[in-house]
Each structure stands twice: as C-alpha cells, then as structure tokens.
Write an enzyme that holds these catalytic residues in place. Structure first.
Site, PDB file in Angstrom:
ATOM      1  N   GLU A 235     -34.087  13.351 -37.576  1.00 60.88           N
ATOM      2  CA  GLU A 235     -34.045  12.489 -36.399  1.00 60.88           C
ATOM      3  C   GLU A 235     -34.184  13.325 -35.127  1.00 60.88           C
ATOM      4  O   GLU A 235     -33.908  14.537 -35.151  1.00 60.88           O
ATOM      5  CB  GLU A 235     -32.705  11.736 -36.377  1.00 60.88           C
ATOM      6  CG  GLU A 235     -32.497  10.813 -37.579  1.00 60.88           C
ATOM      7  CD  GLU A 235     -33.253   9.495 -37.468  1.00 60.88           C
ATOM      8  OE1 GLU A 235     -34.392   9.480 -36.943  1.00 60.88           O
ATOM      9  OE2 GLU A 235     -32.717   8.484 -37.918  1.00 60.88           O
TER      10      GLU A 235
ATOM     11  N   ASN B 145     -39.388   6.635 -33.848  1.00 62.77           N
ATOM     12  CA  ASN B 145     -38.816   7.634 -32.933  1.00 62.77           C
ATOM     13  C   ASN B 145     -39.365   9.033 -33.207  1.00 62.77           C
ATOM     14  O   ASN B 145     -38.844  10.014 -32.690  1.00 62.77           O
ATOM     15  CB  ASN B 145     -37.284   7.631 -33.017  1.00 62.77           C
ATOM     16  CG  ASN B 145     -36.778   8.015 -34.406  1.00 62.77           C
ATOM     17  OD1 ASN B 145     -37.568   8.360 -35.283  1.00 62.77           O
ATOM     18  ND2 ASN B 145     -35.480   7.958 -34.609  1.00 62.77           N
TER      19      ASN B 145
ATOM     20  N   HIS C 165     -39.436  10.563 -36.171  1.00 64.25           N
ATOM     21  CA  HIS C 165     -38.795  11.329 -37.251  1.00 64.25           C
ATOM     22  C   HIS C 165     -39.761  11.544 -38.418  1.00 64.25           C
ATOM     23  O   HIS C 165     -40.671  10.758 -38.643  1.00 64.25           O
ATOM     24  CB  HIS C 165     -37.469  10.697 -37.704  1.00 64.25           C
ATOM     25  CG  HIS C 165     -37.563   9.442 -38.507  1.00 64.25           C
ATOM     26  ND1 HIS C 165     -36.616   8.439 -38.446  1.00 64.25           N
ATOM     27  CD2 HIS C 165     -38.462   9.013 -39.426  1.00 64.25           C
ATOM     28  CE1 HIS C 165     -36.943   7.478 -39.279  1.00 64.25           C
ATOM     29  NE2 HIS C 165     -38.054   7.791 -39.883  1.00 64.25           N
TER      30      HIS C 165
ATOM     31  N   ASP D 192     -36.200  12.458 -49.202  1.00 62.14           N
ATOM     32  CA  ASP D 192     -34.887  12.026 -48.735  1.00 62.14           C
ATOM     33  C   ASP D 192     -34.301  10.909 -49.576  1.00 62.14           C
ATOM     34  O   ASP D 192     -34.976  10.327 -50.424  1.00 62.14           O
ATOM     35  CB  ASP D 192     -34.971  11.610 -47.250  1.00 62.14           C
ATOM     36  CG  ASP D 192     -36.198  10.762 -46.944  1.00 62.14           C
ATOM     37  OD1 ASP D 192     -36.765  10.170 -47.878  1.00 62.14           O
ATOM     38  OD2 ASP D 192     -36.579  10.690 -45.777  1.00 62.14           O
TER      39      ASP D 192
HETATM   40  C1  F6R Z   1     -39.217   8.044 -46.076  1.00 60.60           C
HETATM   41  C2  F6R Z   1     -39.147   8.865 -44.872  1.00 60.60           C
HETATM   42  C3  F6R Z   1     -39.242   8.267 -43.512  1.00 60.60           C
HETATM   43  C4  F6R Z   1     -40.370   7.259 -43.385  1.00 60.60           C
HETATM   44  C5  F6R Z   1     -40.403   6.679 -41.974  1.00 60.60           C
HETATM   45  C6  F6R Z   1     -41.449   5.606 -41.842  1.00 60.60           C
HETATM   46  O1  F6R Z   1     -39.055   8.841 -47.236  1.00 60.60           O
HETATM   47  O2  F6R Z   1     -38.964  10.029 -44.990  1.00 60.60           O
HETATM   48  O3  F6R Z   1     -39.431   9.317 -42.581  1.00 60.60           O
HETATM   49  O4  F6R Z   1     -41.586   7.898 -43.674  1.00 60.60           O
HETATM   50  O5  F6R Z   1     -39.151   6.154 -41.661  1.00 60.60           O
HETATM   51  O6  F6R Z   1     -41.085   4.514 -42.638  1.00 60.60           O
HETATM   52  P1  F6R Z   1     -42.086   3.302 -42.870  1.00 60.60           P
HETATM   53  O7  F6R Z   1     -43.226   3.825 -43.630  1.00 60.60           O
HETATM   54  O8  F6R Z   1     -41.276   2.309 -43.673  1.00 60.60           O
HETATM   55  O9  F6R Z   1     -42.449   2.806 -41.515  1.00 60.60           O
END
Ligand code: F6R
Length: 237
Positions: A138, A131, A133, A67
C-alpha cells in the site's frame, strides 16, 4: 517499461496470457508469480483454454502467489487460495505441491526463502490498485523489501468490499510479497483495465518513483511490460 494499449480488457489480458504461455513453452519448469483480483480472470481463462486444447503443459511449472488475506481460512471461497484453485489450479495439470500462496502461518522470510530456493520468479503477473498498490504494498513513506504482513488501506478495503457481504467482513490485514520480492522477478507484466485504474496508471508511468505510488517503482525494473485497455490508458494521451 514497455507500454501497450489494447482496445479492450479481453485483448490486454490475452496479451498477458500469451507472454505467460511463451514463458512456459520456452522453459517448462519456469516459476510463475501470480496475482488474484478481477483483472487477471481473463488471463487465467485463456491459460486454461490453451491447456485444454493441448497447447500448454503445466506439469513442471511452479507458482508463487503475491498475497493472501490474514484471518480467512484457505477454504473460504473469498480466500486467495480458493481463488487460485477455482480460476486456474483446478483446471490445469499443475502439481498441487508446486503451487504456493502465502499465509499467516508462515513468516515472510520463509516465503521469500522458498522463492529463492526455487530459483526465483521468471515472470510475475501483477494487477494495480486504484491507489497504485501492487500486491498489497500500500502507499507508504518507504518501500518494504520482503514478504510481510500489512494493514490494508481504506481505499483497498472499500475496493475489495464488492466481494464480501458487508464492508465489516473485509479483512483488515494481508500478507504480501514486498517490493523487493516483486522487483527480483526476471520479468514483470502488469495488467490494468477500466477507467478506475487510469489515474494509477498515469502516476505509475509519468510521476517520479515514490512509495506513495508503489507501482511507480516498476519504472526501475529492467524488463517490465504494462498492458492496458483504452480506458485505463485514457489519462496518458
Ligand atoms: C491481488 C493483488 C492486488 C490486485 C489489485 C487490483 O493478488 O495483489 O494488488 O492486483 O488490488 O485488483 P483488481 O484486479 O480486482 O482490480
């Protein structure tokens, strides 16, 4: 799903790095699916260390990231393009043309077509949002199949505001591989560390599959390995 608990985040991330290194060693021209965020930083540190020690060779590896924010220039240090350069690509011998991070200038269909044309992802690294995701898929009423532009939820904007000067600077939209794109990877490894992730881990593992907890879909993946530290596993006992 395989589920492994490690005594700390470093060990969980080292286990993920070992799986990625094993993939590269067994198939030198493999396709990696990569994630950004705080969680995988120690994974990338290990991969860089092993490259520097001469154990790993990225010269034939290709990569596709999950992403990217919409509305942020690639050169902005907070972009996921910059994150990947800084934490992995600049430190290993991966060929720049072989690395792919989606952006708002391409359509999701184009990104998915380039993944397919490359042969599909061999191993997809994931983190998980508080959450539930994965990527920026989301919680929603339905799963989204392909790469798409999505509005970030307030929970994700709040979580990611730690990187920005003010919460108003956090982008409201991102382009993300869809659930279908992630599920097509031949192997998925998800790393979750810290007690903030305990509830998401519990719901992903124990509750019925639902698009309201996007990571729960991984229960249906034939080769999915979840690597967590004790804090993230704390509600599983
Ligand atoms: C990042 C991504 C997100 C993160 C998630 C956790 O490329 O796809 O899904 O893996 O938001 O983020 P952290 O590791 O910063 O808690």
């Amino acid at each position: 799903m395989e589920f492994h608990v490690y005594e700390n985040a470093q060990k969980a991330c080292e286990a993920a790095a070992i799986l990625i290194a094993a993939q590269i060693t067994s198939k030198s021209d493999c396709i990696l699916g990569l994630a950004t965020g705080s969680t995988p930083l120690p994974v990338y540190e290990k991969l860089v260390e092993w490259y520097k020690n001469g154990v790993l060779d990225f010269s034939d590896v290709r990569s596709f990231n999950l992403d990217e924010y919409i509305g942020i220039d690639h050169k902005n240090p907070l972009s996921y393009h910059a994150f990947m350069q800084e934490n992995l690509f600049d430190h290993v011998n991966i060929v720049p043309e072989n690395t792919h991070v989606p952006d708002g200038d391409m359509t999701g269909e184009e990104y998915d077509a380039s993944i397919r044309a490359a042969g599909g992802i061999d191993i997809q690294l994931l983190g998980i949002g508080k959450n539930g995701h994965i990527g920026f898929n989301e919680p929603a009423d339905a799963f989204t199949y392909g790469t798409h532009v999505t509005d970030l939820t307030q929970s994700t904007i709040d979580a990611n505001s730690r990187f920005f000067e003010s919460i108003d600077d956090v982008p409201r939209q991102a382009i993300s591989m869809g659930i279908g794109s992630i599920m097509e990877a031949r192997r998925v490894i998800l790393v979750a560390t810290g007690k903030d992730k305990a509830e998401a881990v519990y719901k992903m593992m124990k509750e019925p599959v639902t698009p309201h907890v996007p990571a729960s879909v991984l229960q249906l993946h034939p080769d999915c390995i979840i690597l967590v530290d004790e804090a993230a596993a704390s509600l599983m006992k």
